[in-house]
Motif scaffolding. Structure first.
Motif, mmCIF file in Angstrom:
data_model
loop_
_atom_site.group_PDB
_atom_site.id
_atom_site.type_symbol
_atom_site.label_atom_id
_atom_site.label_comp_id
_atom_site.label_asym_id
_atom_site.label_seq_id
_atom_site.Cartn_x
_atom_site.Cartn_y
_atom_site.Cartn_z
ATOM 1 N N GLY A 38 0.842 -1.186 0.000
ATOM 2 C CA GLY A 38 0.000 0.000 0.000
ATOM 3 C C GLY A 38 0.879 1.239 0.000
ATOM 4 O O GLY A 38 1.721 1.412 -0.876
ATOM 5 N N ASN A 39 0.722 2.077 1.009
ATOM 6 C CA ASN A 39 1.559 3.281 1.123
ATOM 7 C C ASN A 39 2.794 3.068 2.000
ATOM 8 O O ASN A 39 3.592 3.986 2.173
ATOM 9 N N LYS A 40 2.916 1.879 2.573
ATOM 10 C CA LYS A 40 4.044 1.590 3.465
ATOM 11 C C LYS A 40 5.218 1.020 2.672
ATOM 12 O O LYS A 40 5.031 0.145 1.826
ATOM 13 N N GLU A 41 6.395 1.539 2.970
ATOM 14 C CA GLU A 41 7.604 1.062 2.296
ATOM 15 C C GLU A 41 8.322 0.016 3.136
ATOM 16 O O GLU A 41 8.314 0.081 4.365
ATOM 17 N N ILE A 42 8.907 -0.938 2.459
ATOM 18 C CA ILE A 42 9.823 -1.887 3.110
ATOM 19 C C ILE A 42 11.219 -1.520 2.634
ATOM 20 O O ILE A 42 11.549 -1.655 1.450
ATOM 21 N N THR A 43 12.028 -1.023 3.547
ATOM 22 C CA THR A 43 13.370 -0.567 3.207
ATOM 23 C C THR A 43 14.419 -1.583 3.636
ATOM 24 O O THR A 43 14.132 -2.542 4.355
ATOM 25 N N ARG A 44 15.628 -1.320 3.178
ATOM 26 C CA ARG A 44 16.730 -2.219 3.539
ATOM 27 C C ARG A 44 16.959 -2.226 5.057
ATOM 28 O O ARG A 44 17.290 -3.256 5.628
ATOM 29 N N SER A 45 16.740 -1.091 5.694
ATOM 30 C CA SER A 45 16.903 -1.043 7.165
ATOM 31 C C SER A 45 15.827 -1.882 7.851
ATOM 32 O O SER A 45 16.064 -2.464 8.913
ATOM 33 N N ASP A 46 14.616 -1.954 7.241
ATOM 34 C CA ASP A 46 13.567 -2.818 7.786
ATOM 35 C C ASP A 46 14.009 -4.279 7.744
ATOM 36 O O ASP A 46 13.797 -5.038 8.690
ATOM 37 N N ILE A 47 14.637 -4.646 6.627
ATOM 38 C CA ILE A 47 15.100 -6.030 6.474
ATOM 39 C C ILE A 47 16.225 -6.332 7.454
ATOM 40 O O ILE A 47 16.310 -7.433 8.011
ATOM 41 N N GLN A 48 17.096 -5.344 7.679
ATOM 42 C CA GLN A 48 18.167 -5.537 8.663
ATOM 43 C C GLN A 48 17.582 -5.747 10.055
ATOM 44 O O GLN A 48 18.040 -6.614 10.813
ATOM 45 N N ALA A 49 16.550 -4.963 10.389
ATOM 46 C CA ALA A 49 15.887 -5.123 11.699
ATOM 47 C C ALA A 49 15.201 -6.485 11.785
ATOM 48 O O ALA A 49 15.251 -7.158 12.823
ATOM 49 N N TYR A 50 14.560 -6.887 10.692
ATOM 50 C CA TYR A 50 13.870 -8.177 10.638
ATOM 51 C C TYR A 50 14.872 -9.319 10.795
ATOM 52 O O TYR A 50 14.648 -10.282 11.532
ATOM 53 N N THR A 51 16.020 -9.210 10.137
ATOM 54 C CA THR A 51 17.075 -10.225 10.234
ATOM 55 C C THR A 51 17.560 -10.361 11.675
ATOM 56 O O THR A 51 17.889 -11.452 12.139
ATOM 57 N N GLY A 52 17.569 -9.240 12.388
ATOM 58 C CA GLY A 52 18.025 -9.250 13.777
ATOM 59 C C GLY A 52 17.157 -10.064 14.716
ATOM 60 O O GLY A 52 17.561 -10.366 15.837
#
Length: 298
Positions: A38-52
């Motif tokens: 939708g209007n929400k972005e998934i950024t590389r920093s989100d993936i880094q946080a998710y990986t954590g």
């Protein structure tokens, strides 16, 4: 043609550089956006946080495989989509769900603190590892072992009394032959009902205490090399055992088990520090338990 003054040229160059820098920043920002829900972005920093959120050993595997980024992006997008649906259904307003989210948040905060402030600040040296080895030498010992042969006269679990008597009689007859000096390996090849060792003359190889059925093991370790046991009864039937060889317990030198020592020492010391921290923290927080006592640490 009019000449461009040095000052004007400098301004032009600054504008040009800023334009390029702005374009580069926009391009970088674009690359950092890996998906949109939708209007929400998934950024590389989100993936880094998710990986954590994954255990450290799995984080290393994820980072080593470039293909995992796409997998994580898809997983996170799925989570966001489903959680949005759940919010629209009002599930996040359910008191039980709210309490569970609160507990999950606290659990994550506690785990992160322990990892960074307790575990992460333990720096062990070779001196620590050597000290652990010196006080836990039993852990790094090759235990006593015996090598034995056996002859099994098998008895089925549902065998009748007369069948058991016949099997025992047969075992005693074989025992008499072994005691008389007949070749034990040949007797095993001829009479044993153990398919795993029969062809090898009943040879079971070396084994340590705790590897065999109780009564069998006790009899095998009670013998001396070359001795033959009396008939030993187990749930498998009747055994005649001959000890072939015995190896005494042997201490493994520190250098040969250094990696094992490091692993065990690290785990042990981390647990000790964590237990000490928890004990003090619980005491400082004046924790009171009601009802049955919580289970003690193993």
């Amino acid at each position: 043609m009019k000449k461009v003054s040095a000052g004007a040229l400098a301004v032009i160059m600054i504008v040009f550089v800023l334009t390029i820098a702005g374009a580069q920043a926009a391009e970088k920002a674009k690359k950092d956006v890996l998906a949109k829900v939708g209007n929400k972005e998934i950024t590389r920093s989100d993936i880094q946080a998710y990986t954590g959120l994954y255990p450290e050993n799995q984080q290393a595997m994820i980072k080593a495989d470039p293909r995992m980024e796409e997998v994580l992006v898809r997983n996170l997008a799925s989570i966001m989509v489903v959680s949005d649906v759940a919010r629209k259904k009002g599930i996040d307003k359910n008191p039980a769900v709210k309490k569970q989210i609160e507990i999950m948040r606290d659990e994550y905060l506690a785990r992160t603190y322990v990892q960074k402030e307790i575990i992460g600040k333990i720096n062990l040296t070779d001196k620590d590892y050597q000290a652990y080895y010196d006080t836990h030498k039993k852990e790094f010992e090759n235990p006593e072992m015996v090598r034995a042969r056996h002859i099994l006269v098998g008895v089925k679990p549902d065998a009748k009394e007369d069948e058991k008597k016949a099997a025992r009689k047969k075992a005693e007859e074989i025992l008499a032959k072994a005691k008389a000096g007949e070749d034990f390996a040949k007797l095993a090849q001829e009479y044993s009902d153990d398919p795993g060792s029969k062809a090898k003359g009943g040879d079971l190889g070396f084994f340590t205490q705790g590897s065999m059925v109780g009564k069998f093991e006790q009899a095998a370790f009670a013998l001396k090399p070359g001795e033959v046991s009396d008939v030993v009864e187990t749930e498998f039937g009747y055994h005649i055992i001959k000890q072939e060889e015995r190896k005494a317990a042997e201490q493994q030198p520190y250098e040969s088990v250094k990696e094992q020592v490091k692993a065990r020492a690290t785990q042990s010391i981390q647990q000790e520090r964590l237990n000490a921290f928890l004990e003090k923290s619980m005491k400082d927080a004046k924790v009171t338990f009601y009802g049955p006592e919580p289970p003690k640490e193993q």
